[in-house]
Design an enzyme around this catalytic site. Structure first.
Site, PDB file in Angstrom:
ATOM      1  N   HIS A   6       0.823  -1.213   0.000  1.00 30.54           N
ATOM      2  CA  HIS A   6       0.000   0.000   0.000  1.00 30.54           C
ATOM      3  C   HIS A   6       0.856   1.261   0.000  1.00 30.54           C
ATOM      4  O   HIS A   6       1.956   1.292   0.517  1.00 30.54           O
ATOM      5  CB  HIS A   6      -1.004  -0.008   1.157  1.00 30.54           C
ATOM      6  N   ASP A  18       6.093   2.263   6.859  1.00 29.04           N
ATOM      7  CA  ASP A  18       4.681   1.927   6.645  1.00 29.04           C
ATOM      8  C   ASP A  18       4.064   2.939   5.706  1.00 29.04           C
ATOM      9  O   ASP A  18       3.489   3.925   6.132  1.00 29.04           O
ATOM     10  CB  ASP A  18       3.965   1.918   7.997  1.00 29.04           C
ATOM     11  N   GLU A  51      -5.115   2.037   2.354  1.00 28.52           N
ATOM     12  CA  GLU A  51      -5.044   0.867   3.240  1.00 28.52           C
ATOM     13  C   GLU A  51      -5.269   1.290   4.680  1.00 28.52           C
ATOM     14  O   GLU A  51      -5.981   0.629   5.428  1.00 28.52           O
ATOM     15  CB  GLU A  51      -3.686   0.171   3.088  1.00 28.52           C
ATOM     16  N   GLU A  52      -4.665   2.402   5.045  1.00 29.10           N
ATOM     17  CA  GLU A  52      -4.742   2.871   6.431  1.00 29.10           C
ATOM     18  C   GLU A  52      -6.126   3.403   6.802  1.00 29.10           C
ATOM     19  O   GLU A  52      -6.407   3.620   7.968  1.00 29.10           O
ATOM     20  CB  GLU A  52      -3.691   3.965   6.682  1.00 29.10           C
ATOM     21  N   ASP A  80       3.961  -5.417   3.484  1.00 30.22           N
ATOM     22  CA  ASP A  80       3.557  -4.253   4.280  1.00 30.22           C
ATOM     23  C   ASP A  80       4.532  -4.151   5.447  1.00 30.22           C
ATOM     24  O   ASP A  80       4.635  -5.071   6.259  1.00 30.22           O
ATOM     25  CB  ASP A  80       2.127  -4.465   4.776  1.00 30.22           C
TER      26      ASP A  80
END
Length: 177
Positions: A6, A18, A51-52, A80
């Site tokens: 992502h 991340d 994604e988050e 990820d």
């Protein structure tokens, strides 16, 4: 075969781990594969958005596939957070060995085994990581697509044993952000 990571990050973190680390890994894999002979199977590279914010990109993608298109996806590999500062080598738990892992579709254990064999061939310690449903593989798993991948740690805390295996600092988060 689908391979994905992502593009977005949490507001509190710098985003380098991340998930710039995962998307960088996916992009470099695509670059390297383009320089090889054509693989036996087709490989699709995905760079997911949001994604988050609830796995929106991967959920929408999977929801938009016809049954025939979904059946053509043999497996999904997720990357990820593969660059955690205080890392460990986690192979997502396709065998369902860990109590907190979600139900993995058949074939997910074989993915874990292949990834583990790769680490073993390089004499690198690894361990199972929880297949929790917290990343983009979840939509694929819900549709029965075998799923797996790698993770270097997030909000968990490194143990003394892990510090001996990988280096780093015991008692500290894998990823401080």
């Amino acid at each position: 075969v689908m391979v994905g990571g992502h593009l977005d990050s949490v507001e509190e973190g710098p985003g380098i781990n991340d998930n710039a680390s995962g998307t960088g890994f996916v992009l470099e894999t695509a670059i390297q594969m383009a320089q090889q002979e054509q693989p036996e199977n087709k490989v699709r590279f995905a760079f997911w958005g949001t994604e988050e914010e609830g796995l929106i990109g991967s959920n929408e993608y999977v929801a938009g596939l016809s049954e025939e298109e979904l059946d053509a996806v043999a497996l999904y590999l997720n990357f990820d957070m593969v660059g955690s500062h205080n890392y460990a080598r986690f192979v997502l738990d396709g065998r369902m060995e860990l109590e907190d892992s979600q139900d993995a579709p058949p074939g997910s254990g074989a993915i874990a085994e292949v990834l583990e064999e790769g680490f073993d061939a390089q004499d690198q310690i690894h361990e199972p990581g929880v297949l929790s449903g917290r990343s983009d593989y979840f939509a694929f798993m819900e549709e029965g697509v075998p799923s797996g991948g790698l993770f270097s740690g997030g909000d968990g805390t490194k143990t003394e044993e892990q510090a001996q295996w990988y280096g780093g600092t015991a008692g500290e988060p894998f990823d401080p952000y």
